[in-house]
Design a protein around this motif. Structure first.
Motif, PDB file in Angstrom:
ATOM      1  N   SER A  44       1.026  -1.619   0.078  1.00  0.00           N
ATOM      2  CA  SER A  44      -0.040   0.071  -0.264  1.00  0.00           C
ATOM      3  C   SER A  44       0.702   1.397  -0.100  1.00  0.00           C
ATOM      4  O   SER A  44       1.945   1.593   1.042  1.00  0.00           O
ATOM      5  CB  SER A  44      -1.001  -0.071   1.366  1.00  0.00           C
ATOM      6  N   VAL A  45       0.468   2.234  -0.591  1.00  0.00           N
ATOM      7  CA  VAL A  45       1.125   3.201  -0.831  1.00  0.00           C
ATOM      8  C   VAL A  45      -0.249   4.421  -0.478  1.00  0.00           C
ATOM      9  O   VAL A  45      -0.684   4.273  -0.547  1.00  0.00           O
ATOM     10  CB  VAL A  45       1.724   4.175  -1.900  1.00  0.00           C
ATOM     11  N   CYS A  56       8.431  -4.456  14.382  1.00  0.00           N
ATOM     12  CA  CYS A  56       7.863  -3.090  12.574  1.00  0.00           C
ATOM     13  C   CYS A  56       7.891  -3.976  12.112  1.00  0.00           C
ATOM     14  O   CYS A  56       9.340  -3.567  11.543  1.00  0.00           O
ATOM     15  CB  CYS A  56       7.862  -2.146  13.516  1.00  0.00           C
ATOM     16  N   ALA A  57       7.363  -4.418  10.884  1.00  0.00           N
ATOM     17  CA  ALA A  57       7.349  -4.276   9.620  1.00  0.00           C
ATOM     18  C   ALA A  57       6.857  -3.524   8.173  1.00  0.00           C
ATOM     19  O   ALA A  57       6.921  -4.375   7.548  1.00  0.00           O
ATOM     20  CB  ALA A  57       7.059  -6.692   9.753  1.00  0.00           C
ATOM     21  N   SER A  58       6.600  -2.823   9.272  1.00  0.00           N
ATOM     22  CA  SER A  58       5.426  -2.016   7.806  1.00  0.00           C
ATOM     23  C   SER A  58       6.642  -1.119   6.828  1.00  0.00           C
ATOM     24  O   SER A  58       5.833  -1.296   6.304  1.00  0.00           O
ATOM     25  CB  SER A  58       4.804  -1.082   8.858  1.00  0.00           C
ATOM     26  N   PRO A  59       7.498  -0.774   7.207  1.00  0.00           N
ATOM     27  CA  PRO A  59       8.429  -0.317   5.867  1.00  0.00           C
ATOM     28  C   PRO A  59       8.733  -1.243   5.029  1.00  0.00           C
ATOM     29  O   PRO A  59       9.225  -0.733   3.956  1.00  0.00           O
ATOM     30  CB  PRO A  59       9.730   0.170   6.836  1.00  0.00           C
ATOM     31  N   TRP A  60       8.481  -2.434   5.053  1.00  0.00           N
ATOM     32  CA  TRP A  60       9.308  -3.552   3.661  1.00  0.00           C
ATOM     33  C   TRP A  60       7.054  -3.800   3.775  1.00  0.00           C
ATOM     34  O   TRP A  60       7.047  -4.053   2.090  1.00  0.00           O
ATOM     35  CB  TRP A  60       8.986  -4.932   4.572  1.00  0.00           C
ATOM     36  N   MET A  61       5.842  -3.181   4.185  1.00  0.00           N
ATOM     37  CA  MET A  61       4.873  -3.155   3.231  1.00  0.00           C
ATOM     38  C   MET A  61       3.873  -1.801   3.149  1.00  0.00           C
ATOM     39  O   MET A  61       3.441  -1.763   2.231  1.00  0.00           O
ATOM     40  CB  MET A  61       4.023  -3.656   4.389  1.00  0.00           C
ATOM     41  N   ALA A  62       4.275  -0.843   2.956  1.00  0.00           N
ATOM     42  CA  ALA A  62       3.988   0.348   3.428  1.00  0.00           C
ATOM     43  C   ALA A  62       4.258   2.022   3.223  1.00  0.00           C
ATOM     44  O   ALA A  62       5.484   1.891   3.236  1.00  0.00           O
ATOM     45  CB  ALA A  62       2.791   0.468   5.022  1.00  0.00           C
ATOM     46  N   CYS A  69       7.872   6.116   7.661  1.00  0.00           N
ATOM     47  CA  CYS A  69       6.460   6.475   9.785  1.00  0.00           C
ATOM     48  C   CYS A  69       6.067   7.759   8.885  1.00  0.00           C
ATOM     49  O   CYS A  69       6.119   8.967   8.280  1.00  0.00           O
ATOM     50  CB  CYS A  69       7.588   6.623  10.009  1.00  0.00           C
ATOM     51  N   LEU A  70       4.725   7.506   9.653  1.00  0.00           N
ATOM     52  CA  LEU A  70       3.615   8.321   8.898  1.00  0.00           C
ATOM     53  C   LEU A  70       4.129   9.950  10.034  1.00  0.00           C
ATOM     54  O   LEU A  70       3.872  11.220   9.758  1.00  0.00           O
ATOM     55  CB  LEU A  70       2.216   8.350  10.250  1.00  0.00           C
ATOM     56  N   TYR A 105       0.693  -3.420  14.943  1.00  0.00           N
ATOM     57  CA  TYR A 105      -0.189  -4.322  15.349  1.00  0.00           C
ATOM     58  C   TYR A 105      -0.780  -4.807  13.930  1.00  0.00           C
ATOM     59  O   TYR A 105      -1.662  -5.860  14.604  1.00  0.00           O
ATOM     60  CB  TYR A 105      -1.529  -3.653  15.918  1.00  0.00           C
ATOM     61  N   ARG A 106      -0.800  -4.034  12.771  1.00  0.00           N
ATOM     62  CA  ARG A 106      -1.561  -4.300  11.299  1.00  0.00           C
ATOM     63  C   ARG A 106      -0.908  -5.512  10.973  1.00  0.00           C
ATOM     64  O   ARG A 106      -1.363  -6.713  10.424  1.00  0.00           O
ATOM     65  CB  ARG A 106      -1.438  -3.182  10.323  1.00  0.00           C
ATOM     66  N   TYR A 107       0.505  -5.642  11.383  1.00  0.00           N
ATOM     67  CA  TYR A 107       1.207  -6.640   9.878  1.00  0.00           C
ATOM     68  C   TYR A 107       2.230  -7.050  11.060  1.00  0.00           C
ATOM     69  O   TYR A 107       2.358  -6.998  11.982  1.00  0.00           O
ATOM     70  CB  TYR A 107       2.286  -5.891   9.011  1.00  0.00           C
TER      71      TYR A 107
END
Length: 384
Positions: free
Chosen positions: A47-48, A317-323, A335-336, A382-384
């Motif tokens: 996602s972007v 945190c795995a978010s920077p691999w996915m978003a 990151c936001l 918590y999302r990924y």
């Protein structure tokens, strides 16, 4: 893959949008593989988020941008009003279309951006799933264009019934305007026999509304919503912000935007849990969810211990691999609330920036640390 406590949310998506859910699952599997074995590199993101503008026409009490503690309202006028023109945004979308991520349109208030609905239509022309997050104060005038453009999901921020919502958002008559906009969307959808956009109501749990969350059930019914999600409050304390500075120093960045979320939650977790249990015991025609979904013990720790990380978050945190997040100035951030940037999508190509040295270095550093101090209250943990 899909955190077990998010399984209900994912199942709902699978029923409403099976092709979209399959795409998300496939992309997430690939990203987890890269998280484990990619040494800081990743496949293109699932996602972007396109932040079209910093501007907003509201000053909601709990908002980290424009609320009482908000950081954006303290910025100078140039920062607030600087935006990529529509032609530039379309060029960014052209580059994103090479791998067709799910696109979220956000702000500020995205409908304030000139050409917002035209951009949505352009994203859909390129074959990408598109969701918009909005305060909906301007929705009525944009409703026909939003439906015609093919928007997939419309996420509406609401805090309660009319009186409560208007009080929290600081604008009399706002709730009524929002409902007019939602009804206009539903009317246009019916006229053209269209099921989209799905209407998703989002409620942030705050000290102002947590004892009256049941009001949102009637609101969702009135709006003919497809889903209702209650989001646990995002907040930090000063100790956590100070601890974050050490990590920021190593990366050469700052997380000053987290300052807008530095406050006491003012929520009795026991009372909140009882309210959650009562709502969850009901049966509704729309999906109802609480995010992150926490047990009674976890909820108590979440609101009383600012350093607590529930087991549901896996501790990393795995978010920077996915978003990825593209801000109004074009900067591509992982990151936001950090100003760390991979580069600028308005002057470069996202597809080249995604695995550029700055991106790879950030992911390697984050994986080595598992998470940063400020991550404990970020929803992406918590999302990924």
């Amino acid at each position: 893959m899909i955190p077990i406590r998010n399984a209900g949310r994912f199942l709902c998506k699978s029923i409403q949008q099976p092709a979209y859910a399959l795409k998300v699952l496939t992309a997430r599997l690939q990203s987890y593989f890269y998280y484990s074995f990619g040494n800081g590199r990743s496949c293109y993101p699932e996602s972007v988020t396109l932040f079209l503008t910093h501007r907003c026409n509201l000053q909601c009490r709990m908002c980290g941008q424009w609320g009482k503690e908000g950081v954006t309202k303290r910025q100078d006028a140039h920062y607030v009003t600087s935006e990529i023109p529509l032609a530039g945004m379309k060029a960014i979308v052209d580059n994103l279309a090479a791998f067709r991520p799910n696109i979220t349109i956000f702000g500020g208030e995205p409908i304030l951006y000139p050409g917002c609905t035209e951009l949505i239509a352009y994203i859909k022309e390129k074959g990408m799933h598109c969701l918009m997050i909005t305060n909906s104060s301007l929705l009525e005038g944009a409703a026909a264009a939003i439906v015609a453009g093919g928007l997939d999901e419309l996420n509406i921020s609401l805090d309660g019934g009319a009186a409560l919502h208007d009080e929290i958002r600081g604008q009399a008559g706002l709730f009524e305007r929002i409902m007019k906009g939602l009804k206009k969307v539903q009317t246009v959808k019916a006229a053209v026999n269209e099921k989209k956009p799905l209407i998703n109501i989002q409620c942030t749990v705050t000290k102002y509304n947590y004892t009256r969350l049941e009001q949102l059930i009637d609101v969702a019914k009135e709006a003919a919503a497809d889903s209702l999600t209650f989001h646990n409050l995002i907040f930090l304390d000063r100790k956590t912000l100070e601890a974050q500075k050490e990590f920021d120093s190593s990366l050469g960045c700052a997380s000053t935007d987290w300052g807008g979320f530095c406050f006491e939650p003012g929520i009795d977790p026991g009372m909140l849990y009882d309210k959650i249990a009562a709502i969850r015991s009901g049966k509704y025609k729309f999906a109802v969810d609480f995010y992150p979904h926490l047990s009674k013990k976890e909820l108590a720790e979440y609101y009383t211990n600012p350093e607590y990380v529930p087991p549901a978050a896996y501790g990393r945190c795995a978010s920077p691999w996915m978003a990825a997040y593209i801000f109004p100035d074009g900067e591509v951030r992982p990151c936001l609330n950090s100003d760390y940037s991979y580069g600028n999508a308005a002057t470069g190509r996202f597809t080249e920036l995604w695995n550029a040295p700055r991106a790879v270095d950030f992911r390697r550093f984050l994986k080595a640390k598992c998470r940063f101090p400020a991550c404990v209250r970020c929803t992406e943990l918590y999302r990924y």
